[in-house]
Enzyme design. Sequence first.
Site, PDB file in Angstrom:
ATOM      1  N   GLU A 278     -70.719  -8.169  40.553  1.00 26.90           N
ATOM      2  CA  GLU A 278     -69.540  -8.887  40.220  1.00 26.90           C
ATOM      3  C   GLU A 278     -69.267 -10.243  41.072  1.00 26.90           C
ATOM      4  O   GLU A 278     -68.407 -11.085  40.983  1.00 26.90           O
ATOM      5  CB  GLU A 278     -68.322  -8.020  40.618  1.00 26.90           C
ATOM      6  CG  GLU A 278     -67.922  -7.608  42.097  1.00 26.90           C
ATOM      7  CD  GLU A 278     -68.977  -6.338  42.469  1.00 26.90           C
ATOM      8  OE1 GLU A 278     -70.022  -6.157  42.008  1.00 26.90           O
ATOM      9  OE2 GLU A 278     -68.505  -5.756  43.457  1.00 26.90           O
TER      10      GLU A 278
ATOM     11  N   CYS B 247     -73.236  -0.433  44.280  1.00 27.84           N
ATOM     12  CA  CYS B 247     -73.444  -0.096  45.668  1.00 27.84           C
ATOM     13  C   CYS B 247     -72.915   1.355  46.123  1.00 27.84           C
ATOM     14  O   CYS B 247     -73.582   2.231  45.947  1.00 27.84           O
ATOM     15  CB  CYS B 247     -72.554  -1.230  46.516  1.00 27.84           C
ATOM     16  SG  CYS B 247     -72.923  -1.393  48.207  1.00 27.84           S
TER      17      CYS B 247
ATOM     18  N   HIS C 250     -74.167  -6.247  44.428  1.00 22.48           N
ATOM     19  CA  HIS C 250     -72.953  -6.751  43.663  1.00 22.48           C
ATOM     20  C   HIS C 250     -72.998  -7.456  42.589  1.00 22.48           C
ATOM     21  O   HIS C 250     -72.894  -8.539  43.080  1.00 22.48           O
ATOM     22  CB  HIS C 250     -72.021  -6.933  44.842  1.00 22.48           C
ATOM     23  CG  HIS C 250     -71.494  -5.977  45.999  1.00 22.48           C
ATOM     24  ND1 HIS C 250     -70.427  -5.170  45.598  1.00 22.48           N
ATOM     25  CD2 HIS C 250     -72.149  -5.505  46.959  1.00 22.48           C
ATOM     26  CE1 HIS C 250     -70.270  -4.220  46.547  1.00 22.48           C
ATOM     27  NE2 HIS C 250     -71.199  -4.499  47.440  1.00 22.48           N
TER      28      HIS C 250
END
Length: 508
Positions: free
Chosen positions: A169, A78, A167
């Site tokens: 994660e 990002c 993202h």
Amino acid sequence: MQKIIILDFGSQTTQLIGRRVRELNTFCEILPYNKYPEDDKDVIGVILSGSPLSVYQDDAFRVDLSGIRGRLPILGICYGAQLISYTNGGKVESAGTREYGRQNLQYIDHTNPLFKGFEEHSQVWMSHGDSITALPVGAQKIASTATVENAAYYIPGEKPVFGTQFHPEVFHTLQGTQLLKNFVVDICGSKQEWSAEAFVETTVKELREQIGSDRVILGLSGGVDSSVVAVLLHRAIGDQLTCIFVDHGMLRKNEFRDVMRDYEGLGLHVIGVDASDKFLSDLAGVKEPEQKRKIIGRDFVEVFNAEAQKITDAKWLAQGTIYPDRIESLNITGKVIKSHHNVGGLPKEMHLQLCEPIKWLFKDEVRRVGRSMGMPEHLITRHPFPGPGLAVRILGDITREKIHILQEADAIYINNLREAGLYDEIWQAGAILLSEVRSVGVMGDERTYENPIALRAVTSSDAMTADWAHIPYEVLAKISNEIINKVKGVNRVCYDISSKPPSTIEWE
Ligand code: XMP
């Protein structure tokens, strides 16, 4: 040991990146964006986190990557991807509206090593207000969604650079773990050596070297962190470790006795100090939450020090500090908003050195380490409990009678959660005595005018944010019945349905 460095630009999900990397059995360190280490010989790759900022703002967090690029693989997530783009001839612009939520990748370059194993239209999670409208010099697009043209890019090289607008994660990026594995293992070459067993082995060895024949003092709380430290130290140095467990009189029902028994079962040498008279007399009549905390903190240090000073040849103070206590998270101004807060107030003249063997671990890793050393499951999965104990769960002043009422209600609550199989799903639960409030009830033929008990249970991964746990009504009904029927002084039970923020987990 090989490690990945995660440079933090202030995103809420930076810690999650760290956890995902650790789940790949790879050691990692999260550092403020401008604190890349001078000595990086063990570093195998660098990840740049997201951020609430825009790269084109005057006060944006910027970092010069020229010393890293070409030497190590880099993954920008990002803001991290935008920053690389913005500072290398690309363009980042406001997307007009903030894009937030699930999206599917419409285009994926399946030949790119970052997307090995990716399915068509794999779901990703976006959370951004800016878009990369021109790629950095030398980059090629490797993924797009319907609305985000440059959802991921790649700058080839022996040590390549990758950027993802989404993202990887977060849970909602369904193949996020796969992507991070591709980066950490295939691209950076992690040997995946980080495991609980390996941690125990190296830590025990290091502790032996560090401590030699010195004596170590450790304050135990009954919680998993200090208990795991105790067992690690016990393995390393045996009887050179002395533990101190202070009972301030505001623990859960039978907790002092049960925990002492557990510790003895683990072979630890523990000095149990019943200091409840001192704490309760110093707290008498005090209602204000912060004042209660201050008194308890001060008394704790006094009692602990008095015991510690008896161990005249001690050279070390061990603590159960864990990684989230130490990560310097940034706020939007770049100021550190959280730093090391776990260091106790031992007098300087004791000249004790700090020993913090689990300071690199996340909570779930602490638990894994405990399990790998054969510690009993109930010690490992025990909910966090605040240092000031029930004092912050009795609103208003504290008396032995109120503590007794709360202990009884709390024990019923927790036992029922265990019986219903809910205890382990919940991050933390406890009862609160609203001793400043009285309400009318009827029991048998008699009117009652007594205190309510509030029940709190939250789900969380780190206590920074939390949601109230959706305990089934039937379980709540049983708990409520049992408390009102069995605990004298309570005629009403409420369930706390507040999330954090804006509420906190503890009531005081
Ligand atoms: P709050 O109430 O701030 O709590 O949402 C977050 C987590 O911290 C625990 N807590 C404490 N732990 N000393 C501690 O050791 C304290 O004074 C203290 N206050 C809160 C709380 O139980 C939760 O896990």
